[in-house]
Design a protein around this motif. Structure first.
Motif, mmCIF file in Angstrom:
data_model
loop_
_atom_site.group_PDB
_atom_site.id
_atom_site.type_symbol
_atom_site.label_atom_id
_atom_site.label_comp_id
_atom_site.label_asym_id
_atom_site.label_seq_id
_atom_site.Cartn_x
_atom_site.Cartn_y
_atom_site.Cartn_z
ATOM 1 N N ASP A 1 0.830 -1.207 0.000
ATOM 2 C CA ASP A 1 0.000 0.000 0.000
ATOM 3 C C ASP A 1 0.865 1.257 0.000
ATOM 4 O OD1 ASP A 1 -2.348 -1.624 0.286
ATOM 5 O OD2 ASP A 1 -1.960 -1.735 2.438
ATOM 6 N N SER B 1 2.043 2.047 -3.447
ATOM 7 C CA SER B 1 0.982 2.697 -4.222
ATOM 8 C C SER B 1 0.836 4.166 -3.826
ATOM 9 C CB SER B 1 -0.332 1.936 -3.999
ATOM 10 O OG SER B 1 -1.402 2.603 -4.583
ATOM 11 N N ARG C 1 -8.107 16.639 -2.723
ATOM 12 C CA ARG C 1 -7.733 15.648 -3.741
ATOM 13 C C ARG C 1 -7.079 14.434 -3.097
ATOM 14 N NH1 ARG C 1 -6.218 14.370 -8.787
ATOM 15 N NH2 ARG C 1 -4.051 13.820 -9.219
ATOM 16 N N ARG D 1 -9.739 12.333 -1.385
ATOM 17 C CA ARG D 1 -10.543 11.568 -2.351
ATOM 18 C C ARG D 1 -9.761 10.364 -2.869
ATOM 19 N NH1 ARG D 1 -11.796 16.777 -3.539
ATOM 20 N NH2 ARG D 1 -10.371 16.906 -5.304
ATOM 21 N N TRP D 2 -8.474 10.551 -3.158
ATOM 22 C CA TRP D 2 -7.656 9.451 -3.655
ATOM 23 C C TRP D 2 -7.563 8.344 -2.593
ATOM 24 C CZ3 TRP D 2 -3.230 6.847 -2.322
ATOM 25 C CH2 TRP D 2 -2.729 5.981 -3.301
ATOM 26 N N ARG E 1 -9.649 7.666 -0.152
ATOM 27 C CA ARG E 1 -10.958 6.996 -0.028
ATOM 28 C C ARG E 1 -11.201 6.001 -1.154
ATOM 29 N NH1 ARG E 1 -12.069 12.121 1.784
ATOM 30 N NH2 ARG E 1 -12.977 12.844 -0.156
ATOM 31 N N LYS E 2 -10.750 6.323 -2.367
ATOM 32 C CA LYS E 2 -10.931 5.403 -3.503
ATOM 33 C C LYS E 2 -10.069 4.153 -3.377
ATOM 34 C CE LYS E 2 -12.317 8.835 -6.895
ATOM 35 N NZ LYS E 2 -11.918 9.581 -8.091
ATOM 36 N N GLN E 3 -8.962 4.240 -2.636
ATOM 37 C CA GLN E 3 -8.025 3.120 -2.501
ATOM 38 C C GLN E 3 -8.315 2.245 -1.286
ATOM 39 O OE1 GLN E 3 -5.843 3.045 -5.082
ATOM 40 N NE2 GLN E 3 -6.853 4.948 -5.633
ATOM 41 N N SER E 4 -9.282 2.617 -0.462
ATOM 42 C CA SER E 4 -9.373 1.993 0.850
ATOM 43 C C SER E 4 -10.814 1.763 1.306
ATOM 44 C CB SER E 4 -8.631 2.864 1.856
ATOM 45 O OG SER E 4 -9.152 4.183 1.859
ATOM 46 N N LYS F 1 -13.192 2.019 4.995
ATOM 47 C CA LYS F 1 -13.199 2.605 6.326
ATOM 48 C C LYS F 1 -13.494 1.512 7.350
ATOM 49 C CE LYS F 1 -14.225 7.166 7.980
ATOM 50 N NZ LYS F 1 -15.094 8.332 7.860
ATOM 51 N N TRP G 1 -8.943 4.666 7.388
ATOM 52 C CA TRP G 1 -8.959 4.177 6.014
ATOM 53 C C TRP G 1 -7.939 3.055 5.852
ATOM 54 C CZ3 TRP G 1 -12.943 5.478 3.204
ATOM 55 C CH2 TRP G 1 -13.625 6.647 3.534
ATOM 56 N N SER H 1 -6.072 -1.762 0.549
ATOM 57 C CA SER H 1 -6.448 -3.133 0.188
ATOM 58 C C SER H 1 -5.506 -4.207 0.721
ATOM 59 C CB SER H 1 -6.599 -3.265 -1.328
ATOM 60 O OG SER H 1 -5.411 -2.888 -1.975
#
Length: 190
Positions: free
Chosen positions: A12, A15, A145, A148-149, A151-154, A156, A171, A174
């Protein structure tokens, strides 16, 4: 102070590091000698630690005078490096005063006593707005930004208990989630 807590493991963090390095306005400030610092736009974050990220569109960084009674200067080009005149309490970190809105801190804590550590981003944000030093709009937009990034990768999750339980606030990326699902516990505090 704005805070974005996360659970990360090595994959992670890779990434996250790739995302940060791809952001044109973000650079990593690293030590290049005792009291010397330099910003790098090409970087990799691969291990636990506290990392100083400079948002270049948020304005120049201060060069604090040796004596607090003297006027502070500006760092003319962070990518060429600078010598600190006054360091903070922790000489292993660059010091820009109590908080500067162009600086974002990444605290990467991958493993702590066999548990997935709690990592986080910190940002001073609008803490000094009342004193006439609000955060620049570009910094606020980048913080949004970043959120948001993330939140899209994870996903809660709560600090403890069942992953789908109540009190979700951290958060989890994966690969960290795969570790949780295989029985690895998570740290409940940074």
């Amino acid at each position: 102070m704005a805070w974005l807590p996360m659970y990360l493991v090595e994959e992670d963090l890779k990434s996250l590091s790739d995302f940060l390095c791809s952001e044109e306005q973000i650079s990593l400030v690293k030590s290049v000698g005792q009291g010397r610092w330099q910003a790098f736009s090409d970087f990799e974050i691969s291990e636990s630690g506290r990392y100083c990220l400079f948002h270049s569109e948020s304005g120049p960084l201060p060069l604090l005078a040796k004596n607090q009674s003297d006027p502070d200067g500006k760092i003319s080009n962070p990518f060429e490096g600078w010598q600190e005149k006054r360091s903070g309490a922790n000489p292993t970190q660059p010091y820009f005063g109590a908080g500067h809105p162009a600086i974002f801190w990444l605290n990467a804590r991958l493993k702590v006593e066999g548990k997935v550590g709690m990592s986080s981003f910190e940002w001073i944000g609008n803490h000094y707005a009342r004193t006439g030093s609000p955060a620049p709009e570009v910094a606020k937009k980048w913080w949004g930004r970043l959120g948001r990034w993330v939140r899209k990768q994870s996903f809660k999750v709560p600090r403890s208990g069942a992953l789908d339980g109540s009190g979700k606030e951290i958060w989890a990326f994966s690969s960290a989630m795969l570790e949780f699902e295989s029985g690895v516990d998570r740290a409940s505090n940074p």
